[in-house]
Design an enzyme around this catalytic site. Sequence first.
Site, PDB file in Angstrom:
ATOM      1  N   LYS A  40     -28.204  11.539 -40.703  1.00  0.00           N
ATOM      2  CA  LYS A  40     -27.589  11.960 -39.136  1.00  0.00           C
ATOM      3  C   LYS A  40     -26.572  12.193 -39.901  1.00  0.00           C
ATOM      4  O   LYS A  40     -25.330  12.009 -41.474  1.00  0.00           O
ATOM      5  CB  LYS A  40     -27.717  10.907 -38.421  1.00  0.00           C
ATOM      6  CG  LYS A  40     -27.244   9.549 -39.020  1.00  0.00           C
ATOM      7  CD  LYS A  40     -27.421   8.806 -37.754  1.00  0.00           C
ATOM      8  CE  LYS A  40     -27.183   7.468 -38.114  1.00  0.00           C
ATOM      9  NZ  LYS A  40     -27.434   6.352 -37.068  1.00  0.00           N
ATOM     10  N   TYR A 269       7.162   9.774 -39.957  1.00  0.00           N
ATOM     11  CA  TYR A 269       7.316   9.990 -38.747  1.00  0.00           C
ATOM     12  C   TYR A 269       7.343   8.548 -38.730  1.00  0.00           C
ATOM     13  O   TYR A 269       6.558   7.449 -38.749  1.00  0.00           O
ATOM     14  CB  TYR A 269       5.809  10.755 -37.897  1.00  0.00           C
ATOM     15  CG  TYR A 269       6.433  11.575 -38.180  1.00  0.00           C
ATOM     16  CD1 TYR A 269       7.039  12.512 -37.886  1.00  0.00           C
ATOM     17  CD2 TYR A 269       4.955  12.711 -38.831  1.00  0.00           C
ATOM     18  CE1 TYR A 269       6.668  13.908 -37.660  1.00  0.00           C
ATOM     19  CE2 TYR A 269       4.694  13.758 -38.768  1.00  0.00           C
ATOM     20  CZ  TYR A 269       5.935  14.790 -38.310  1.00  0.00           C
ATOM     21  OH  TYR A 269       5.244  16.098 -38.541  1.00  0.00           O
TER      22      TYR A 269
END
Length: 381
Positions: A40, A269
Site C-alpha cells: 500500500k 522564511y
Amino acid sequence: MLHPTTDRAWAEVSLDCIAYNYQAMCEYLQSGCQLLAVLKADGYGHGAVQVGRFLEQLGCRLFAVASLEEAMELRSHGISVPILLLSPIAIQWVTLASEQCFILPLVSMEMASAISSCVQTEHRTVLTYIKVDCGLSRFGVVVPGREETAIQEVSAMTKLPGLAVHSVMTHLTAGGIAEQDELNRKQLNCFRKFCQALDSQGITLPRHCCASRFAVRYPDFQFDYVRIGSNLFGVHPYYGEGPQFRPVMQLRARILQIKEVGPGTTIGYGPLFVTERTTRVAILPIGYADGLSCRLGNKMHMLVHGKIVSQIGRLCMDYCMLDVTDVPNAKEGDVATVFGEDDSQMISVQDHALLYPGTASELICLLGRRIPRFYRQDKFL
C-alpha cells in the site's frame, strides 16, 4: 522526454536489502506460515510496481494494498499474484474485483450479503476474507462483548453463495511495543479464541493477525500468514528481537549553491534562524513539496562528505538550507544525504521521525512522486 536524473533530489532503493529482509522474515516464520507482502501507499513510498515485480521473482505469492486503485496499478503492470484489499470497495466494482482476482474484505453481514447478491446476478464467484474487530475499532465484525453473536454472523457469511472465503483476519492496536504488551496479548487471545470457536462450528479458515513487528514480538501468533510492510522496507529501529532488518531507501539531493554570509544574517522564511558566526550556507533542492515535513525545519541534520551538518531555517516548498561551515571542502554539485549512509556515517529515517514526533513509515510514505526512485541490485537474482 527527459529521463529521471540525479541533478536535483532522488531516492536510492536497494533491491538487495528488500531481498535480505524478505528472506530474513521467511526464515523467522513458523512452519506453514506464509508472507503476505503489503504494498500500500506505493509500496511505503518505495514504488509498488517495481517492488511487486521483484517480490514475485523472490517467490512471494500474495500481496495486500489499501485501495482498488492501488490493486489495479499492480495488475496494469503485469503483476499476477492474488491481491488482498485491506479496505472495502463500492458494490459497483465487485465484478471487476472478481475478474482481477482481488480478495475483498467482508466487514459486516450487510456487506457480505450485498456482495453475494451482486455476484449471483452475474453467476460469478469472488474471493473474500473476513475481518473481525478484536479491539482496534476500525473495520470488521466486533468480537469483544458479543462473541456468540459474532460467531453467528461470520458463520452465516461463510454460507453465502458466490463468496469464496480465503481467510479470517484482524488488526492489532498497540504497535508491537513492550509497554503495551498486555493490550496486544488481550487482542491476540481474543482472535485465537474466536478462531477456535469457528473451528468448533466446522468453519476452519486460514488466519492472520500479525503485521511486521507483531510477527517478530509474538511468533506464537503467526498462524497461517504474516503481513509484512515496514519490516520489508527496514523503516523501524531494531528492538533486540528477531531479524535486524536493513533500511532499503536512501534519500539524497545535490547542492545547487554555496554562499558565505556574516553573523546576524537571517536564513529563510520567518525567519526561524539567525547566524551567530560567518556561515557557509548550502542551498539544497528538496523541501516540503517533496514530502519533508515542515515540522523538521530547523531541527534535522544531514550528511555532507560524511560529516553531520545542520539544516537551518524554515523548510521551503522546494528548497532547504544547510550550514556547511565545518565542511570546508563542500562545494556546489556535491551530494547531501538527507537520510542514509555517507562515508560510514549514518542518519536514519527514524532519526528524522523522532523530531516530529512521527513515525518512520509516515515520512517514507509522504515522499513525493517528483523524487525519482533509482533501483539498485548487485547480489540477488
